[in-house]
Design an enzyme around this catalytic site. Structure first.
Site, PDB file in Angstrom:
ATOM      1  CB  THR A 114       4.993   5.339  -8.226  1.00  0.00           C
ATOM      2  OG1 THR A 114       4.358   5.143  -6.968  1.00  0.00           O
ATOM      3  CG2 THR A 114       5.390   3.971  -8.777  1.00  0.00           C
ATOM      4  CG  ASP A 115       5.420   6.730  -2.877  1.00  0.00           C
ATOM      5  OD1 ASP A 115       4.624   6.075  -3.577  1.00  0.00           O
ATOM      6  OD2 ASP A 115       5.051   7.416  -1.904  1.00  0.00           O
ATOM      7  CD  GLU A 116       1.744   2.184  -5.090  1.00  0.00           C
ATOM      8  OE1 GLU A 116       1.683   0.995  -5.466  1.00  0.00           O
ATOM      9  OE2 GLU A 116       0.754   2.899  -4.938  1.00  0.00           O
ATOM     10  CE1 TYR A 142       1.233   2.033 -11.177  1.00  0.00           C
ATOM     11  CE2 TYR A 142       1.594   2.010  -8.800  1.00  0.00           C
ATOM     12  CZ  TYR A 142       1.625   2.678 -10.009  1.00  0.00           C
ATOM     13  OH  TYR A 142       2.056   3.976 -10.055  1.00  0.00           O
ATOM     14  CE  LYS A 146       5.045   4.286 -12.885  1.00  0.00           C
ATOM     15  NZ  LYS A 146       4.839   5.178 -14.076  1.00  0.00           N
TER      16      LYS A 146
HETATM   17  O1  DAU Z   1       2.169   6.405  -3.985  1.00  0.00           O
HETATM   18  C1  DAU Z   1       1.895   6.730  -5.303  1.00  0.00           C
HETATM   19  C2  DAU Z   1       0.796   5.852  -5.814  1.00  0.00           C
HETATM   20  O2  DAU Z   1      -0.423   6.274  -5.222  1.00  0.00           O
HETATM   21  C3  DAU Z   1       0.694   5.856  -7.331  1.00  0.00           C
HETATM   22  O3  DAU Z   1       1.858   5.306  -7.859  1.00  0.00           O
HETATM   23  C4  DAU Z   1      -0.507   5.029  -7.770  1.00  0.00           C
HETATM   24  O4  DAU Z   1      -0.653   5.104  -9.176  1.00  0.00           O
HETATM   25  C5  DAU Z   1      -1.753   5.557  -7.111  1.00  0.00           C
HETATM   26  O5  DAU Z   1      -2.861   4.766  -7.482  1.00  0.00           O
HETATM   27  C6  DAU Z   1      -1.596   5.583  -5.597  1.00  0.00           C
HETATM   28  O6  DAU Z   1      -1.614   4.247  -5.050  1.00  0.00           O
HETATM   29  P1  DAU Z   1      -2.473   3.830  -3.754  1.00  0.00           P
HETATM   30  O7  DAU Z   1      -2.763   2.400  -3.857  1.00  0.00           O
HETATM   31  O8  DAU Z   1      -1.829   4.346  -2.523  1.00  0.00           O
HETATM   32  O9  DAU Z   1      -3.805   4.747  -4.030  1.00  0.00           O
HETATM   33  P2  DAU Z   1      -5.353   4.431  -3.831  1.00  0.00           P
HETATM   34  O10 DAU Z   1      -6.063   5.747  -4.020  1.00  0.00           O
HETATM   35  O11 DAU Z   1      -5.816   3.287  -4.643  1.00  0.00           O
HETATM   36  O12 DAU Z   1      -5.446   4.025  -2.300  1.00  0.00           O
HETATM   37  C7  DAU Z   1      -5.003   4.885  -1.258  1.00  0.00           C
HETATM   38  C8  DAU Z   1      -5.189   4.148   0.051  1.00  0.00           C
HETATM   39  O13 DAU Z   1      -6.602   4.021   0.306  1.00  0.00           O
HETATM   40  C9  DAU Z   1      -4.663   2.726   0.056  1.00  0.00           C
HETATM   41  O14 DAU Z   1      -4.134   2.430   1.329  1.00  0.00           O
HETATM   42  C10 DAU Z   1      -5.888   1.856  -0.219  1.00  0.00           C
HETATM   43  C11 DAU Z   1      -7.000   2.648   0.420  1.00  0.00           C
HETATM   44  N1  DAU Z   1      -8.336   2.519  -0.227  1.00  0.00           N
HETATM   45  C12 DAU Z   1      -8.431   2.744  -1.562  1.00  0.00           C
HETATM   46  C13 DAU Z   1      -9.664   2.633  -2.203  1.00  0.00           C
HETATM   47  C14 DAU Z   1      -9.777   2.861  -3.689  1.00  0.00           C
HETATM   48  C15 DAU Z   1      -9.456   2.217   0.554  1.00  0.00           C
HETATM   49  O15 DAU Z   1      -9.371   2.039   1.790  1.00  0.00           O
HETATM   50  N2  DAU Z   1     -10.677   2.114  -0.096  1.00  0.00           N
HETATM   51  C16 DAU Z   1     -10.822   2.294  -1.439  1.00  0.00           C
HETATM   52  O16 DAU Z   1     -11.957   2.151  -1.947  1.00  0.00           O
END
Ligand code: DAU
Length: 326
Positions: A114-116, A142, A146
């Protein structure tokens, strides 16, 4: 799995999955009868079972996508992430090493990362991007797990000679996305008339990658990527979270944003420089975010029972734990 089973009838595809909360065999219903497809329920941390599966099918290539992947869950329960993502990767690597036993011809261990692992970029420097040379600098349990897995993959290459490749992708989205992640969660909440919980100020930026573009990249890397190399996958689909949520609201014609407490350690911006994979393998993302999000929303409208099943039961308890007093 679907791409490889249908595109490569001569390959035997063994899908190894523990079927934890996010695993769902219904996702592969359309190919489960295919002659070149097998399913094995297995915890990748169970080294003996993994080794037995390697021997049973004489596995010669691994695409390692098995992981705990949700950042919020890693903040609540880091141990599960270290176990699956670090020890699980180690157990797969060891099985490959023991089974292939120095006979590396035609073998490949391909780790999906992942880019993270690069941490985040500042919002006021739009000129900066993650390249494969960007130092590892993680933020969450997380991403730390990774990154540890990446380092083990590279160690098995250098120390034991196992042929490996790694790719680091940006945020995936599209059909079958588990509704804990931003896009499917927001779509489901709009359709259920629930508020849309945006963390912090909503200005965090993610670089969105349509899942089929990612699969095309995986196909190219496993066949044509250089052994020992890292490839970044993503590019030029940057959006703030607020922009994403507003697009969903506009497409569905309703939805009410609720700003909630920020995620601890929340990464500000991810953005991939895809020059290497473009120059070496000719890959670029084909799906513009504006098109991909429409296709995704339509999929969730057409497959309501798929996600409604998920968000009842156990998931409901998770949602209350995560968002109850946010
Ligand atoms: O960049 C790749 C990564 O993208 C993967 O390695 C991870 O497995 C994947 O979960 C994802 O990570 P993020 O943390 O970026 O994805 P997430 O969908 O959880 O959140 C995207 C953005 O939205 C982040 O800035 C947090 C925000 N968010 C997320 C949720 C679930 C909100 O504002 N509200 C929310 O309820």
């Amino acid at each position: 799995v679907r791409l490889f089973v249908t595109k490569y009838p001569d390959y035997r595809i063994v899908n190894l999955d523990k079927l934890t909360y996010a695993g769902n065999l219904a996702n592969l219903k359309d190919i489960e009868q295919a002659e070149n497809y097998s399913f094995e329920r297995c915890d990748i941390c169970d080294y003996e079972q993994v080794l037995a599966i390697f021997r049973k099918y004489r596995i010669d290539g691994v695409i390692h996508l098995a992981a705990e992947s949700h950042v919020d869950r890693s903040i609540k329960d880091p141990f599960t992430f270290a176990r699956t993502n670090v020890m699980g990767t180690l157990s797969l690597l060891q099985a490959a090493r023991v089974c292939w036993n120095g006979d590396w011809a035609g073998k490949l261990f391909y780790h999906i990362s992942t880019d993270e692992v690069y941490g985040d970029l500042p919002l006021d420097r739009p000129d900066l991007f993650f390249t494969e040379e960007t130092p590892i600098h993680t933020s969450s349990p997380y991403s730390a797990s990774k990154a540890s897995a990446d380092l083990l993959v590279q160690a098995y290459h250098r120390t034991f000679g196992v042929p490996v490749t790694i790719s680091r992708c940006s945020n995936n989205y599209g059909p079958y996305h588990f509704p804990e992640k931003l896009i499917p969660l927001m779509i489901a909440n709009v359709l259920n008339d629930k508020p849309l919980p945006v963390y912090g100020d909503g200005k965090n930026v993610r670089d969105w990658l349509y899942v089929e573009d990612h699969c095309r990249a995986i196909d190219l890397i496993i066949h044509n990527g250089r052994v020992g190399e890292v490839y970044n996958v993503g590019g030029h689909n940057e959006k703030t979270n607020l922009e994403v949520v507003q697009l969903i609201i506009a497409a569905l014609g309703k939805g009410e944003i609720k700003f909630v407490r920020d995620r601890a350690g929340h990464d500000r911006r991810y953005a991939i420089d895809p020059t290497k994979i473009h120059n070496e393998l000719g890959w670029l993302p084909q799906t513009k975010f504006e098109d991909g999000i429409q296709k995704t929303i339509q999929w969730y409208l057409d497959n309501k029972s798929w996600w409604e099943n998920i968000i009842s039961g156990e998931y409901q308890k998770y949602y209350e734990r995560m968002y109850g007093n946010r």
